[in-house]
Design a protein around this motif. Structure first.
Motif, PDB file in Angstrom:
ATOM      1  N   VAL A  90       8.909 -11.306 -29.829  1.00  0.00           N
ATOM      2  CA  VAL A  90      10.158 -11.709 -29.930  1.00  0.00           C
ATOM      3  C   VAL A  90      10.775 -11.365 -31.150  1.00  0.00           C
ATOM      4  O   VAL A  90      11.861 -11.154 -31.759  1.00  0.00           O
TER       5      VAL A  90
ATOM      6  N   LEU B 199      13.290  -8.939 -32.886  1.00  0.00           N
ATOM      7  CA  LEU B 199      14.860  -9.139 -32.840  1.00  0.00           C
ATOM      8  C   LEU B 199      15.461  -9.224 -33.954  1.00  0.00           C
ATOM      9  O   LEU B 199      16.312  -8.398 -34.837  1.00  0.00           O
TER      10      LEU B 199
ATOM     11  N   THR C  41      16.590 -13.106 -20.276  1.00  0.00           N
ATOM     12  CA  THR C  41      15.619 -11.848 -19.328  1.00  0.00           C
ATOM     13  C   THR C  41      17.120 -11.372 -18.502  1.00  0.00           C
ATOM     14  O   THR C  41      16.836  -9.942 -19.146  1.00  0.00           O
TER      15      THR C  41
ATOM     16  N   LEU D 244      11.231  -8.621 -26.145  1.00  0.00           N
ATOM     17  CA  LEU D 244      11.859  -9.152 -25.962  1.00  0.00           C
ATOM     18  C   LEU D 244      12.576  -9.381 -24.897  1.00  0.00           C
ATOM     19  O   LEU D 244      12.366 -11.288 -24.842  1.00  0.00           O
ATOM     20  N   THR D 245      12.209  -9.188 -23.794  1.00  0.00           N
ATOM     21  CA  THR D 245      12.291  -9.873 -22.746  1.00  0.00           C
ATOM     22  C   THR D 245      11.341 -10.668 -22.023  1.00  0.00           C
ATOM     23  O   THR D 245      11.505 -11.865 -21.761  1.00  0.00           O
TER      24      THR D 245
ATOM     25  N   GLY E 128       8.552 -11.811 -24.821  1.00  0.00           N
ATOM     26  CA  GLY E 128       8.797 -12.414 -25.408  1.00  0.00           C
ATOM     27  C   GLY E 128       9.890 -14.062 -25.419  1.00  0.00           C
ATOM     28  O   GLY E 128       9.375 -15.160 -25.338  1.00  0.00           O
ATOM     29  N   CYS E 129      11.375 -13.832 -24.339  1.00  0.00           N
ATOM     30  CA  CYS E 129      11.687 -14.361 -24.493  1.00  0.00           C
ATOM     31  C   CYS E 129      11.677 -15.751 -23.341  1.00  0.00           C
ATOM     32  O   CYS E 129      11.731 -16.825 -23.535  1.00  0.00           O
TER      33      CYS E 129
END
Length: 291
Positions: free
Chosen positions: A20, A24, A200, A251-252, A254-255
């Motif tokens: 993330v 980010l 996500t 990012l998705t 990691g979330c």
């Protein structure tokens, strides 16, 4: 007494935080360090003072990567927040009310919205209006409200049927204290689990809408737009497609890992809630402690 496991950073937490962190940081702080775009080169140029080369119209790919994350991340976070700001009160009221007509008024219109595919609704609205970033956030929030409200209602209805809630009602506690102070706190874990999955899905929906040119200009510095506009030259200049696509996927993923690790840590070992008010002692056991 309630005992909790120690909060220790697991491998999933560390991996999720690392995944993330990179997109980010680039999305939030990248524009501060991007500077002015340099002169355009010939299309799909590699090297020549450009770290990641240039895109199909000669713009610096690295400069676009620094600028292109903020629209995706900000719109996704805003849409998720707006969806829960509406879904939470609707779900709590529906779960705690004793008036059937009120529950029908709140939930049946959401069922109609739920029957329409999310992307189809966004395309239909975008064909009539031309939403900007704020309009795209509202649209994505709108299509996520029905599902989020149903999850809130299902989780809250289970807690509302327990003896502790009835005891609070008999004691004359206010609706706000029951709904937020007790029921709302009791459903934080399922809501946190849903928030990770929903964020996500929202990220992918926002990226897909931007990929289709909804809510952003065709030549905007946006990660999804970069993937769309440069895909024809994937084998000539792959970085213009691979880098923004990897940032969205990272990012998705990691979330999901981060929320999963946070939910696994600090879980109740013997979750027993005791409500003692005005001489009333009601024990609400969701799981019997092991012998």
């Amino acid at each position: 007494m309630r005992r909790r496991e120690k909060w220790l950073p697991s491998g999933r937490f560390a991996l999720g935080a690392a995944l993330v962190c990179v997109p980010l940081v680039l999305a939030l702080f990248g524009p501060l360090f991007a500077g002015e775009p340099g002169p355009r080169a010939t299309s799909f140029t590699l090297g020549g003072g450009h770290w990641l080369g240039t895109d199909f119209v000669g713009r610096d790919v690295w400069w676009q990567v620094l600028f292109g994350g903020r629209p995706v991340v900000v719109v996704a976070l805003a849409a998720t927040t707006l969806a829960y700001l509406v879904a939470l009160p609707v779900g709590l009221i529906s779960a705690l009310t004793h008036r059937t007509w009120l529950e029908e008024v709140l939930m049946r219109p959401l069922d109609v919205l739920l029957a329409v595919p999310s992307l189809l609704m966004i395309l239909l609205v975008a064909s009539v209006f031309s939403p900007g970033a704020a309009g795209l956030a509202l649209l994505v929030a709108l299509v996520n409200i029905p599902d989020a409200a149903r999850i809130v209602r299902a989780a809250a209805a289970d807690v509302a049927s327990r003896p502790a809630v009835e005891a609070l009602r008999m004691q004359g506690e206010s609706w706000w204290r029951i709904a937020v102070g007790h029921v709302g706190r009791s459903i934080l874990r399922p809501l946190a689990a849903d928030a990770g999955v929903r964020l996500t899905g929202v990220l992918y929906l926002v990226a897909t809408a931007a990929f289709l040119g909804i809510g952003v200009a065709p030549d905007a510095a946006d990660w999804a737009v970069m993937v769309d506009r440069n895909r024809t030259g994937l084998f000539v200049q792959p970085w213009a497609v691979v880098v923004p696509a990897l940032l969205i996927v990272t990012l998705t993923m990691g979330c999901n890992l981060l929320f999963d690790a946070l939910l696994s840590a600090g879980r109740d070992v013997t979750p027993e809630r005791v409500v003692v008010r005005r001489g009333v002692d009601v024990r609400d056991r969701t799981k019997e402690p092991r012998p």
